[in-house]
Design a protein around this motif. Sequence first.
Motif, short mmCIF file in Angstrom:
data_model
loop_
_atom_site.label_atom_id
_atom_site.label_comp_id
_atom_site.label_asym_id
_atom_site.label_seq_id
_atom_site.Cartn_x
_atom_site.Cartn_y
_atom_site.Cartn_z
N PHE A 21 37.94 41.38 57.64
CA PHE A 21 39.20 41.27 56.24
C PHE A 21 38.37 40.43 55.66
O PHE A 21 37.93 38.76 55.57
CB PHE A 21 40.25 40.52 57.52
CG PHE A 21 40.16 41.38 58.83
CD1 PHE A 21 40.73 42.47 58.64
CD2 PHE A 21 39.78 41.29 59.84
CE1 PHE A 21 41.58 43.46 59.56
CE2 PHE A 21 40.53 41.73 60.79
CZ PHE A 21 40.82 43.01 61.17
N ILE A 22 39.19 40.33 54.24
CA ILE A 22 39.06 40.16 53.37
C ILE A 22 40.66 39.57 52.67
O ILE A 22 41.64 40.26 52.48
CB ILE A 22 38.34 40.59 52.03
CG1 ILE A 22 36.82 41.41 52.49
CG2 ILE A 22 38.04 40.05 50.71
CD1 ILE A 22 36.54 41.80 51.18
N ILE A 30 42.83 44.53 53.44
CA ILE A 30 41.44 44.80 53.27
C ILE A 30 40.77 44.48 54.03
O ILE A 30 40.60 43.34 54.64
CB ILE A 30 40.43 44.08 51.72
CG1 ILE A 30 41.68 43.56 50.45
CG2 ILE A 30 39.62 44.81 51.77
CD1 ILE A 30 41.53 42.99 49.24
N ALA A 31 40.32 46.01 54.96
CA ALA A 31 39.53 45.81 56.34
C ALA A 31 38.74 46.85 55.92
O ALA A 31 38.89 47.95 55.36
CB ALA A 31 40.56 46.21 57.29
N TYR A 32 37.79 46.59 56.67
CA TYR A 32 36.69 47.23 57.62
C TYR A 32 36.52 47.41 58.84
O TYR A 32 36.87 46.75 59.54
CB TYR A 32 35.35 46.97 56.75
CG TYR A 32 34.89 46.51 54.89
CD1 TYR A 32 34.99 47.26 54.18
CD2 TYR A 32 36.08 45.60 53.71
CE1 TYR A 32 34.91 47.46 53.17
CE2 TYR A 32 36.56 45.59 53.15
CZ TYR A 32 35.49 46.63 51.95
OH TYR A 32 35.65 46.96 51.11
N THR A 51 42.70 49.58 51.58
CA THR A 51 42.42 49.09 50.84
C THR A 51 43.35 48.53 49.96
O THR A 51 44.36 49.13 51.11
CB THR A 51 41.35 50.00 49.38
OG1 THR A 51 43.29 50.68 48.92
CG2 THR A 51 40.89 50.51 50.18
N PRO A 52 44.05 47.62 48.87
CA PRO A 52 45.65 47.70 49.17
C PRO A 52 46.27 48.74 48.39
O PRO A 52 47.17 48.46 48.49
CB PRO A 52 45.30 46.44 47.45
CG PRO A 52 43.63 45.76 47.95
CD PRO A 52 42.64 46.99 48.62
N HIS A 57 50.15 46.17 55.56
CA HIS A 57 50.66 44.71 55.53
C HIS A 57 49.85 44.77 57.21
O HIS A 57 50.03 43.79 57.32
CB HIS A 57 51.83 44.91 55.58
CG HIS A 57 52.76 45.00 54.21
ND1 HIS A 57 53.48 44.17 53.40
CD2 HIS A 57 51.95 45.55 53.24
CE1 HIS A 57 53.19 44.71 52.16
NE2 HIS A 57 52.43 45.62 52.36
N ASP A 58 50.04 45.02 58.27
CA ASP A 58 50.09 44.47 59.81
C ASP A 58 49.15 46.42 60.61
O ASP A 58 49.00 47.22 59.66
CB ASP A 58 50.77 44.08 60.50
CG ASP A 58 50.58 43.52 61.87
OD1 ASP A 58 49.32 43.43 61.93
OD2 ASP A 58 51.08 42.97 62.41
N PHE A 59 48.61 45.74 61.44
CA PHE A 59 48.12 47.52 62.18
C PHE A 59 47.71 46.66 63.38
O PHE A 59 48.08 45.70 64.25
CB PHE A 59 46.91 48.29 61.78
CG PHE A 59 45.54 47.20 62.33
CD1 PHE A 59 44.41 47.13 62.53
CD2 PHE A 59 45.15 46.58 60.75
CE1 PHE A 59 43.90 46.89 63.14
CE2 PHE A 59 43.97 45.13 60.99
CZ PHE A 59 43.12 45.64 62.25
#
Length: 88
Positions: A21-22, A30-32, A51-52, A57-59
């Motif tokens: 996460f960034i 922002i997640a990979y 991506t933005p 907002h959540d998962f």
Amino acid sequence: MKPEDIPRVGVDKESGYLFAFISNVDRRLIAYYAPLGEMKKERIAWKKLFTPEDDVHDFELTNRDIYFLTPKTRRDTRSSRCLSKTPS
């Protein structure tokens, strides 16, 4: 990455994935992700998850699916995305 970005990495053993996460002041994620087996390699092949522009907002995860919260969907529906365990 920008100077104000804060990177972090987590492991979800139940799903078998790594997540990177960034974070910054923007609530949009922002997640990979990468399969846990990537940890054995010299370099992890991260895949973009959010991506933005996705406005997530959540998962939450299952071992096969990911359910995410975004203002783009109605409250009475679920949004989901399947994670691929094979490289593309």
